[in-house]
Design an enzyme around this catalytic site. Structure first.
Site, mmCIF file in Angstrom:
data_model
loop_
_atom_site.group_PDB
_atom_site.id
_atom_site.type_symbol
_atom_site.label_atom_id
_atom_site.label_comp_id
_atom_site.label_asym_id
_atom_site.label_seq_id
_atom_site.Cartn_x
_atom_site.Cartn_y
_atom_site.Cartn_z
ATOM 1 N N CYS A 258 -26.272 -35.975 -5.752
ATOM 2 C CA CYS A 258 -25.806 -34.661 -6.248
ATOM 3 C C CYS A 258 -24.809 -34.783 -7.397
ATOM 4 O O CYS A 258 -25.005 -34.187 -8.469
ATOM 5 C CB CYS A 258 -25.218 -33.835 -5.101
ATOM 6 S SG CYS A 258 -23.661 -34.451 -4.402
ATOM 7 N N HIS A 307 -20.690 -31.757 -1.772
ATOM 8 C CA HIS A 307 -21.912 -31.464 -2.518
ATOM 9 C C HIS A 307 -21.571 -30.640 -3.754
ATOM 10 O O HIS A 307 -20.683 -29.791 -3.737
ATOM 11 C CB HIS A 307 -22.912 -30.700 -1.651
ATOM 12 C CG HIS A 307 -24.270 -30.604 -2.281
ATOM 13 N ND1 HIS A 307 -25.126 -31.677 -2.386
ATOM 14 C CD2 HIS A 307 -24.909 -29.560 -2.885
ATOM 15 C CE1 HIS A 307 -26.235 -31.307 -3.001
ATOM 16 N NE2 HIS A 307 -26.127 -30.034 -3.321
ATOM 17 N N HIS A 319 -29.761 -28.444 -8.240
ATOM 18 C CA HIS A 319 -29.071 -29.602 -7.666
ATOM 19 C C HIS A 319 -30.065 -30.651 -7.194
ATOM 20 O O HIS A 319 -31.276 -30.431 -7.136
ATOM 21 C CB HIS A 319 -28.170 -29.164 -6.505
ATOM 22 C CG HIS A 319 -28.895 -28.553 -5.340
ATOM 23 N ND1 HIS A 319 -28.363 -28.505 -4.062
ATOM 24 C CD2 HIS A 319 -30.130 -27.960 -5.227
ATOM 25 C CE1 HIS A 319 -29.222 -27.911 -3.234
ATOM 26 N NE2 HIS A 319 -30.290 -27.578 -3.916
#
Length: 346
Positions: A258, A307, A319
């Protein structure tokens, strides 16, 4: 005379009650007070366990990324210190040669000055402690000797600092190996769980992941203006990576985790971001309301800030979500991760 009475036989009904009571007592003593529910062997139950392991793996990945960044910086510092020490040693050798010529000249003139003998000694601590002997050298040569002593001190300091950095580097690499082991262990456990599914169930799970990726390509992003020129450039770079696989620890150009995606995309826009999602959470202007976000803003997810992705407009995030997935658009509301805040860069 002893009695030989026949022992009294127990009442059968009473015996049955005792047996039942004892069995119940054994059952209570064996069973835990609050046993965890057994894992759900169904496809849905297995997928829930796998998702949890993937989340834990991505959290461990961000720790790995932070530790690797630290290790890389320490390695660069060690390399720089060793290069500086090598240059200083070369300079020191040149000065030592000059002092050797001075000693030879003095010897021809009737003897070597004691201060020069100290400087040429193989024991630097001795002459550093007796640096006051500089006063015994003529003014013409004292500058060379003084420079020699200063270079010797600087070299020793660099070597001491480099030794400490090397110790820090070894400890950091041990920590890095621990994070890597934790990630690999969780991914291996997830794979073992997936292997318990039937071939049909595994095919269904793969099809669901493919549907998510195809839906990503058709995401309605709306027509919002970008957050900033740099943010727009980074977002455009990230868009070009849609369909690339998630790989833990990867930061492009053909696979990403990520924070690897966001840091790579901003590098394409000429901005260097910190490597981890936790660091990126504080890399720019914080935006607390989802409604105030613009395409190109970073989105920080989960309470531990583990994240990160790009706000893509119309309630969507772009993402690299998890192991087994691809870079894609996804509705923030259905991502399964709570929104913490946004960050505007540039």
């Amino acid at each position: 005379m002893s009695s030989h009475r026949r022992p009294k036989q127990p009442n059968p009904a009473y015996t049955g009650i005792l047996t039942a009571t004892a069995a119940a007592a054994v059952a209570v003593s064996v069973a835990p007070a609050s046993a965890d529910p057994l894992p759900d062997p169904s496809k849905k139950g297995v997928q829930a366990q796998v998702d949890r392991l993937y989340e834990e793996a991505t959290q461990a990945t961000e720790k790995y990324n932070g530790t690797k960044e630290k290790a890389d910086k320490l390695q660069q510092q060690v390399d720089d210190m060793q290069d500086a020490a090598a240059r200083q040693q070369s300079d020191l050798n040149d000065l030592r040669a000059q002092l050797g010529l001075l000693a030879a000249a003095q010897y021809r003139d009737g003897g070597i000055d004691p201060a020069v003998q100290l400087a040429l000694s193989t024991d630097p601590d001795t002459y550093l402690e007796k640096a006051s002997a500089l006063d015994r050298i003529s003014a013409r040569h004292s500058g060379t000797l003084r420079q020699f002593l200063e270079q010797q001190r600087a070299l020793q300091q660099h070597r001491t600092e480099a030794t400490q950095k090397l110790t820090d580097l070894r400890e950091t690499r041990t920590e890095l190996a621990d994070h890597k082991k934790a990630i690999q262990g969780k991914l291996a456990k997830a794979q073992r769980l997936l292997n318990t599914l039937t071939a049909e169930e595994q095919a269904e799970a793969a099809a669901e992941e493919q549907r998510a990726s195809r839906a990503s390509a058709r995401a309605d992003l709306g027509n919002q203006a970008s957050a900033s020129q740099r943010g727009a450039a980074a977002f455009q770079a990230a868009q070009s990576r849609v369909g690339m696989p998630y790989v833990w620890g990867a930061d492009g150009p053909n696979s990403f985790d990520c924070s690897g995606l966001t840091s790579w995309a901003f590098r394409q826009a000429g901005i260097s971001l910190p490597r981890t999602s936790q660091q990126q959470a504080n890399a720019g202007t914080r935006i607390n309301n989802l409604s105030d976000l613009r395409p190109g803003d970073l989105i920080i997810m989960r309470s531990d800030l583990s994240h990160v992705g790009f706000y893509a407009g119309n309630g969507q995030i772009l993402h690299s979500p998890k192991p087994g997935a691809q870079v894609r658009y996804e509705a923030i509301a259905t991502s399964g991760m709570p929104f913490m805040w946004g960050v505007r860069i540039g």
